[in-house]
Design a protein around this motif. Structure first.
Motif, PDB file in Angstrom:
ATOM      1  N   ALA A   1       0.816  -1.221   0.000  1.00  0.00           N
ATOM      2  CA  ALA A   1       0.000   0.000   0.000  1.00  0.00           C
ATOM      3  C   ALA A   1       0.844   1.262   0.000  1.00  0.00           C
ATOM      4  CB  ALA A   1      -0.946  -0.003   1.204  1.00  0.00           C
ATOM      5  N   HIS A   2       2.131   1.149   0.282  1.00  0.00           N
ATOM      6  CA  HIS A   2       3.004   2.326   0.199  1.00  0.00           C
ATOM      7  C   HIS A   2       3.093   2.860  -1.233  1.00  0.00           C
ATOM      8  CE1 HIS A   2       4.382   3.008   4.195  1.00  0.00           C
ATOM      9  NE2 HIS A   2       4.928   1.810   4.349  1.00  0.00           N
ATOM     10  N   PHE A   3       2.638   2.060  -2.193  1.00  0.00           N
ATOM     11  CA  PHE A   3       2.564   2.552  -3.568  1.00  0.00           C
ATOM     12  C   PHE A   3       1.688   3.799  -3.644  1.00  0.00           C
ATOM     13  CE2 PHE A   3      -0.031   2.618  -7.443  1.00  0.00           C
ATOM     14  CZ  PHE A   3       0.950   2.830  -8.403  1.00  0.00           C
ATOM     15  N   LEU A   4       0.629   3.825  -2.826  1.00  0.00           N
ATOM     16  CA  LEU A   4      -0.257   4.994  -2.807  1.00  0.00           C
ATOM     17  C   LEU A   4       0.454   6.226  -2.274  1.00  0.00           C
ATOM     18  CD1 LEU A   4      -3.460   3.243  -1.391  1.00  0.00           C
ATOM     19  CD2 LEU A   4      -2.945   3.776  -3.787  1.00  0.00           C
ATOM     20  N   ASP A   5       1.384   6.032  -1.350  1.00  0.00           N
ATOM     21  CA  ASP A   5       2.107   7.168  -0.779  1.00  0.00           C
ATOM     22  C   ASP A   5       2.997   7.850  -1.810  1.00  0.00           C
ATOM     23  OD1 ASP A   5       1.033   6.787   1.800  1.00  0.00           O
ATOM     24  OD2 ASP A   5       2.528   5.244   2.240  1.00  0.00           O
ATOM     25  N   GLY A   6       3.537   7.063  -2.722  1.00  0.00           N
ATOM     26  CA  GLY A   6       4.418   7.645  -3.735  1.00  0.00           C
ATOM     27  C   GLY A   6       3.746   7.952  -5.045  1.00  0.00           C
ATOM     28  N   ALA A   7       2.460   7.569  -5.188  1.00  0.00           N
ATOM     29  CA  ALA A   7       1.784   7.740  -6.479  1.00  0.00           C
ATOM     30  C   ALA A   7       1.596   9.209  -6.837  1.00  0.00           C
ATOM     31  CB  ALA A   7       0.440   7.020  -6.464  1.00  0.00           C
ATOM     32  N   ALA A   8       1.235  10.024  -5.870  1.00  0.00           N
ATOM     33  CA  ALA A   8       0.957  11.447  -6.127  1.00  0.00           C
ATOM     34  C   ALA A   8       2.122  12.281  -5.610  1.00  0.00           C
ATOM     35  CB  ALA A   8      -0.352  11.857  -5.478  1.00  0.00           C
ATOM     36  N   CYS A   9       3.246  12.226  -6.327  1.00  0.00           N
ATOM     37  CA  CYS A   9       4.422  13.036  -5.979  1.00  0.00           C
ATOM     38  C   CYS A   9       4.878  12.803  -4.531  1.00  0.00           C
ATOM     39  CB  CYS A   9       4.149  14.522  -6.212  1.00  0.00           C
ATOM     40  SG  CYS A   9       3.735  14.918  -7.918  1.00  0.00           S
ATOM     41  N   TYR A  10       4.718  11.577  -4.047  1.00  0.00           N
ATOM     42  CA  TYR A  10       5.155  11.184  -2.708  1.00  0.00           C
ATOM     43  C   TYR A  10       4.462  11.983  -1.602  1.00  0.00           C
ATOM     44  CZ  TYR A  10       8.781   8.731  -5.279  1.00  0.00           C
ATOM     45  OH  TYR A  10       9.439   7.892  -6.147  1.00  0.00           O
ATOM     46  N   ILE A  11       3.293  12.518  -1.906  1.00  0.00           N
ATOM     47  CA  ILE A  11       2.596  13.326  -0.904  1.00  0.00           C
ATOM     48  C   ILE A  11       2.140  12.476   0.283  1.00  0.00           C
ATOM     49  CG2 ILE A  11       0.290  13.054  -1.914  1.00  0.00           C
ATOM     50  CD1 ILE A  11       1.762  16.254  -0.373  1.00  0.00           C
ATOM     51  N   GLY A  12       1.903  11.166   0.021  1.00  0.00           N
ATOM     52  CA  GLY A  12       1.457  10.289   1.096  1.00  0.00           C
ATOM     53  C   GLY A  12       2.494  10.128   2.189  1.00  0.00           C
ATOM     54  N   TYR A  13       3.771  10.141   1.812  1.00  0.00           N
ATOM     55  CA  TYR A  13       4.829  10.041   2.818  1.00  0.00           C
ATOM     56  C   TYR A  13       4.921  11.295   3.684  1.00  0.00           C
ATOM     57  CZ  TYR A  13       6.590   5.837   0.499  1.00  0.00           C
ATOM     58  OH  TYR A  13       6.722   4.569  -0.035  1.00  0.00           O
ATOM     59  N   LEU A  14       4.465  12.437   3.133  1.00  0.00           N
ATOM     60  CA  LEU A  14       4.488  13.690   3.888  1.00  0.00           C
ATOM     61  C   LEU A  14       3.206  13.924   4.686  1.00  0.00           C
ATOM     62  CD1 LEU A  14       6.016  16.029   1.143  1.00  0.00           C
ATOM     63  CD2 LEU A  14       7.210  14.915   3.035  1.00  0.00           C
ATOM     64  N   TRP A  15       2.187  13.115   4.446  1.00  0.00           N
ATOM     65  CA  TRP A  15       0.890  13.325   5.079  1.00  0.00           C
ATOM     66  C   TRP A  15       0.941  13.338   6.611  1.00  0.00           C
ATOM     67  CZ3 TRP A  15      -2.854  14.922   1.951  1.00  0.00           C
ATOM     68  CH2 TRP A  15      -4.143  15.045   2.466  1.00  0.00           C
TER      69      TRP A  15
ATOM     70  N   GLN B   1      -0.765   9.626  10.088  1.00  0.00           N
ATOM     71  CA  GLN B   1      -0.833   8.453   9.229  1.00  0.00           C
ATOM     72  C   GLN B   1      -0.444   8.793   7.789  1.00  0.00           C
ATOM     73  OE1 GLN B   1      -5.020   7.624  10.209  1.00  0.00           O
ATOM     74  NE2 GLN B   1      -4.375   5.557  10.799  1.00  0.00           N
ATOM     75  N   THR B   2       0.197   7.851   7.135  1.00  0.00           N
ATOM     76  CA  THR B   2       0.388   7.929   5.689  1.00  0.00           C
ATOM     77  C   THR B   2      -0.860   7.371   5.015  1.00  0.00           C
ATOM     78  OG1 THR B   2       1.387   5.733   5.595  1.00  0.00           O
ATOM     79  CG2 THR B   2       2.878   7.597   5.987  1.00  0.00           C
ATOM     80  N   PHE B   3      -0.901   7.426   3.668  1.00  0.00           N
ATOM     81  CA  PHE B   3      -2.034   6.833   2.963  1.00  0.00           C
ATOM     82  C   PHE B   3      -2.092   5.326   3.222  1.00  0.00           C
ATOM     83  CE2 PHE B   3      -1.815  10.360  -0.505  1.00  0.00           C
ATOM     84  CZ  PHE B   3      -2.377  11.250   0.393  1.00  0.00           C
ATOM     85  N   ALA B   4      -0.931   4.682   3.287  1.00  0.00           N
ATOM     86  CA  ALA B   4      -0.895   3.245   3.565  1.00  0.00           C
ATOM     87  C   ALA B   4      -1.458   2.944   4.948  1.00  0.00           C
ATOM     88  CB  ALA B   4       0.537   2.723   3.448  1.00  0.00           C
TER      89      ALA B   4
ATOM     90  N   VAL C   1      -5.313   3.212   4.725  1.00  0.00           N
ATOM     91  CA  VAL C   1      -5.902   2.085   4.007  1.00  0.00           C
ATOM     92  C   VAL C   1      -5.892   0.827   4.888  1.00  0.00           C
ATOM     93  CG1 VAL C   1      -5.583   0.511   2.057  1.00  0.00           C
ATOM     94  CG2 VAL C   1      -5.378   2.969   1.715  1.00  0.00           C
ATOM     95  N   CYS C   2      -4.827   0.612   5.614  1.00  0.00           N
ATOM     96  CA  CYS C   2      -4.681  -0.603   6.432  1.00  0.00           C
ATOM     97  C   CYS C   2      -5.110  -0.398   7.881  1.00  0.00           C
ATOM     98  CB  CYS C   2      -3.219  -1.079   6.399  1.00  0.00           C
ATOM     99  SG  CYS C   2      -2.638  -1.533   4.759  1.00  0.00           S
ATOM    100  N   SER C   3      -5.576   0.806   8.225  1.00  0.00           N
ATOM    101  CA  SER C   3      -6.017   1.119   9.592  1.00  0.00           C
ATOM    102  C   SER C   3      -4.924   0.844  10.611  1.00  0.00           C
ATOM    103  CB  SER C   3      -7.283   0.333   9.947  1.00  0.00           C
ATOM    104  OG  SER C   3      -8.353   0.680   9.086  1.00  0.00           O
ATOM    105  N   THR C   4      -3.750   1.430  10.376  1.00  0.00           N
ATOM    106  CA  THR C   4      -2.621   1.260  11.282  1.00  0.00           C
ATOM    107  C   THR C   4      -2.129   2.623  11.761  1.00  0.00           C
ATOM    108  OG1 THR C   4      -1.078   1.247   9.399  1.00  0.00           O
ATOM    109  CG2 THR C   4      -1.869  -0.888  10.196  1.00  0.00           C
ATOM    110  N   VAL C   5      -1.434   2.601  12.887  1.00  0.00           N
ATOM    111  CA  VAL C   5      -0.810   3.807  13.427  1.00  0.00           C
ATOM    112  C   VAL C   5       0.585   3.443  13.906  1.00  0.00           C
ATOM    113  CG1 VAL C   5      -2.931   5.010  14.124  1.00  0.00           C
ATOM    114  CG2 VAL C   5      -1.861   3.372  15.686  1.00  0.00           C
ATOM    115  N   VAL C   6       1.452   4.435  13.927  1.00  0.00           N
ATOM    116  CA  VAL C   6       2.798   4.268  14.459  1.00  0.00           C
ATOM    117  C   VAL C   6       2.892   5.102  15.724  1.00  0.00           C
ATOM    118  CG1 VAL C   6       5.274   4.508  14.024  1.00  0.00           C
ATOM    119  CG2 VAL C   6       3.744   3.909  12.147  1.00  0.00           C
TER     120      VAL C   6
END
Length: 203
Positions: free
Chosen positions: A167-181, A189-192, A195-200
């Motif tokens: 699911a990290h593919f979604l984070d990098g799909a739109a100019c890596y904006i998901g990694y900055l979310w 949370q990132t987009f991944a 999608v997976c209902s996880t937290v760090v």
């Protein structure tokens, strides 16, 4: 002259109605515990724990994460980036035999390259299993953070950890904006993660 009952030299008459005179031990009314007696809980009502008894966790996360009013302390974006860099460094070290083998060439170089690639695959699988079972890779453990399910605060399992990697593919799909979310997201949370209902969280 008679002074009353010879067994009662003071001449006091016993009180009427079965009452004991002052100074005699009082009988406790039936069905009512006296002062200092242990109180019995009414039938059907569970006994309440007194002050100082350990309370049950009120939230859905493990006791070590019951902080800040029951909400886990989410890991900051910078901490997650550093954990990723540590994991990448571990993979880079594992990649060294493959690089040396490619530089040497010939049969020996080919063997070293195969060994290097096998080590890399083994490290990736091992880190994925650790993340699924414990919520921590080497980098996350170094930085003191953990990946958990949002619903119950438990590790998400090896299968879902693999799905989250995909699911990290979604984070990098739109100019890596998901990694900055996580920089502005309430749960970091990132987009991944969404999608997976996880937290760090911090540990």
């Amino acid at each position: 002259m008679s002074f009353g009952d010879p067994n009662n030299p003071y001449g006091q008459q016993p009180p009427q109605g079965g009452q004991q005179p002052y100074g005699y031990p009082q009988q406790q009314p039936q069905g009512q515990p006296g002062y200092g007696y242990p109180q019995q809980a009414p039938q059907g009502v569970p006994p309440q724990q007194g002050y100082g008894y350990p309370q049950q966790p009120g939230g859905q996360y493990p006791p070590q994460q019951q902080m800040y009013g029951g909400t886990p302390p989410y890991a900051h974006w910078g901490t997650r980036v550093l954990a990723t860099l540590v994991d990448s460094l571990v993979l880079l070290v594992a990649y060294i035999p493959a690089v040396i083998g490619a530089a040497i060439g010939d049969t020996v170089g080919a063997i070293l390259s195969l060994i290097g690639f096998a080590v890399i695959i083994g490290v990736v699988i091992w880190m994925l299993m650790q993340e699924g079972k414990t919520g921590q890779t080497i980098g996350k453990k170094t930085m003191g953070i953990r990946l958990l399910r949002e619903s119950d605060g438990q590790p998400l399992g090896v299968g879902m950890a693999f799905v989250r990697r995909l699911a990290h593919f979604l984070d990098g799909a739109a100019c890596y904006i998901g990694y900055l979310w996580p920089l502005w997201d309430d749960k970091k949370q990132t987009f991944a993660d969404k999608v997976c209902s996880t937290v760090v969280v911090k540990v």
